[in-house]
Scaffold this active site. Structure first.
Site, PDB file in Angstrom:
ATOM      1  N   HIS A 175       0.846  -1.189   0.000  1.00  0.00           N
ATOM      2  CA  HIS A 175       0.000   0.000   0.000  1.00  0.00           C
ATOM      3  C   HIS A 175       0.878   1.233   0.000  1.00  0.00           C
ATOM      4  O   HIS A 175       2.099   1.126   0.166  1.00  0.00           O
ATOM      5  CB  HIS A 175      -0.909   0.009   1.248  1.00  0.00           C
ATOM      6  CG  HIS A 175      -0.119   0.170   2.505  1.00  0.00           C
ATOM      7  ND1 HIS A 175       0.433  -0.903   3.172  1.00  0.00           N
ATOM      8  CD2 HIS A 175       0.266   1.274   3.195  1.00  0.00           C
ATOM      9  CE1 HIS A 175       1.114  -0.456   4.208  1.00  0.00           C
ATOM     10  NE2 HIS A 175       1.040   0.858   4.249  1.00  0.00           N
ATOM     11  N   HIS A 184       6.085   6.299  -1.134  1.00  0.00           N
ATOM     12  CA  HIS A 184       6.865   5.070  -1.313  1.00  0.00           C
ATOM     13  C   HIS A 184       6.024   3.849  -0.995  1.00  0.00           C
ATOM     14  O   HIS A 184       5.035   3.935  -0.273  1.00  0.00           O
ATOM     15  CB  HIS A 184       8.096   5.100  -0.400  1.00  0.00           C
ATOM     16  CG  HIS A 184       7.763   5.052   1.058  1.00  0.00           C
ATOM     17  ND1 HIS A 184       7.363   6.152   1.775  1.00  0.00           N
ATOM     18  CD2 HIS A 184       7.744   4.022   1.934  1.00  0.00           C
ATOM     19  CE1 HIS A 184       7.118   5.810   3.024  1.00  0.00           C
ATOM     20  NE2 HIS A 184       7.336   4.509   3.147  1.00  0.00           N
TER      21      HIS A 184
HETATM   22  P1  2AM Z   1       6.176   2.537   6.185  1.00  0.00           P
HETATM   23  O1  2AM Z   1       5.571   1.389   5.424  1.00  0.00           O
HETATM   24  O2  2AM Z   1       6.882   3.473   5.325  1.00  0.00           O
HETATM   25  O3  2AM Z   1       6.967   2.092   7.371  1.00  0.00           O
HETATM   26  C1  2AM Z   1       1.040   1.427   8.536  1.00  0.00           C
HETATM   27  O4  2AM Z   1       1.838   1.325   9.647  1.00  0.00           O
HETATM   28  C2  2AM Z   1       1.663   2.327   7.499  1.00  0.00           C
HETATM   29  O5  2AM Z   1       1.822   3.653   8.030  1.00  0.00           O
HETATM   30  C3  2AM Z   1       3.013   1.901   6.990  1.00  0.00           C
HETATM   31  O6  2AM Z   1       2.981   1.996   5.588  1.00  0.00           O
HETATM   32  C4  2AM Z   1       3.980   2.903   7.574  1.00  0.00           C
HETATM   33  O7  2AM Z   1       4.965   3.357   6.727  1.00  0.00           O
HETATM   34  C5  2AM Z   1       3.135   4.107   7.749  1.00  0.00           C
HETATM   35  N1  2AM Z   1       3.631   4.968   8.795  1.00  0.00           N
HETATM   36  C6  2AM Z   1       3.958   6.274   8.648  1.00  0.00           C
HETATM   37  N2  2AM Z   1       4.350   6.791   9.795  1.00  0.00           N
HETATM   38  C7  2AM Z   1       4.295   5.810  10.710  1.00  0.00           C
HETATM   39  C8  2AM Z   1       4.601   5.724  12.099  1.00  0.00           C
HETATM   40  N3  2AM Z   1       5.009   6.795  12.802  1.00  0.00           N
HETATM   41  N4  2AM Z   1       4.448   4.535  12.702  1.00  0.00           N
HETATM   42  C9  2AM Z   1       4.028   3.449  12.009  1.00  0.00           C
HETATM   43  N5  2AM Z   1       3.709   3.471  10.722  1.00  0.00           N
HETATM   44  C10 2AM Z   1       3.849   4.627  10.072  1.00  0.00           C
END
Ligand code: 2AM
Length: 177
Positions: free
Chosen positions: A39, A123
């Protein structure tokens, strides 16, 4: 409940991405994202109360629709960098998505709904490195593209086997022609 806003990828695209990155799975010490979980996060809200849902939904509903819906999935990237990757991802290019994320985040702010305000870097996370990867050799990634039509409010349930993502609301993003 743990919430975030995201754009989903078509199933066949998830499959193709998974195929392209399969040579990477030989690296140990990386938690590879399950392909059904691919996602693109627009805003991470974190823990919210049930009673906040109505306001969160209202803020998302009033996001202006966008004109451009093309999303390009480009090449490999990493946080903090590809030499010492901690989060491995695929770079995303999409002017429409940038506009959408900006407007959504603005609406959340105006409604005092807190979220992770780190700058938006679109990303697709494919893996989280737990140890250290030495001499990472990246396979060839064939760029892909698709048009997105919706974004979602997603509930993330953390389990020992990995997160389970449940779409709880859907929002259309395209301006009616
Ligand atoms: P990431 O995949 O780039 O790690 C669910 O957790 C989604 O929210 C993930 O895609 C995660 O990004 C994103 N996300 C953004 N900020 C976050 C945070 N502070 N803690 C956990 N997930 C975060």
């Amino acid at each position: 409940m743990r919430l975030f806003f995201a754009v989903d990828f078509p199933e066949e695209l998830k499959e193709k991405i998974h195929q392209d990155i399969t040579p990477l799975f030989k690296y140990n010490g990386v938690k590879w994202v399950a392909k059904e979980n691919y996602h693109l996060t627009l805003a991470f809200l974190g823990e919210k109360e049930e009673k906040e849902l109505l306001q969160i939904d209202r803020a998302a509903k009033s996001v202006p629709q966008v004109k451009e819906s093309l999303i390009k999935v480009l090449d490999f990237g990493a946080f903090p960098n590809l030499k010492r990757p901690k989060v491995l991802f695929l770079k995303i290019e999409s002017p429409g998505l940038l506009t959408l994320a900006e407007n959504l985040r603005q609406n959340l702010k105006e409604n005092n709904i807190s979220f992770d305000e780190k700058p938006f870097v679109p990303h697709l996370t494919i893996g989280r490195v737990k140890g250290e990867i030495k001499n990472l050799a990246l396979p060839k990634f064939n760029p892909k593209e698709f048009s997105f039509k919706n974004f979602y409010l997603i509930k993330s349930i953390l389990t020992p086997e990995g997160p389970i993502y449940e779409k709880i609301k859907s929002y259309e993003i395209l301006q009616n022609a």
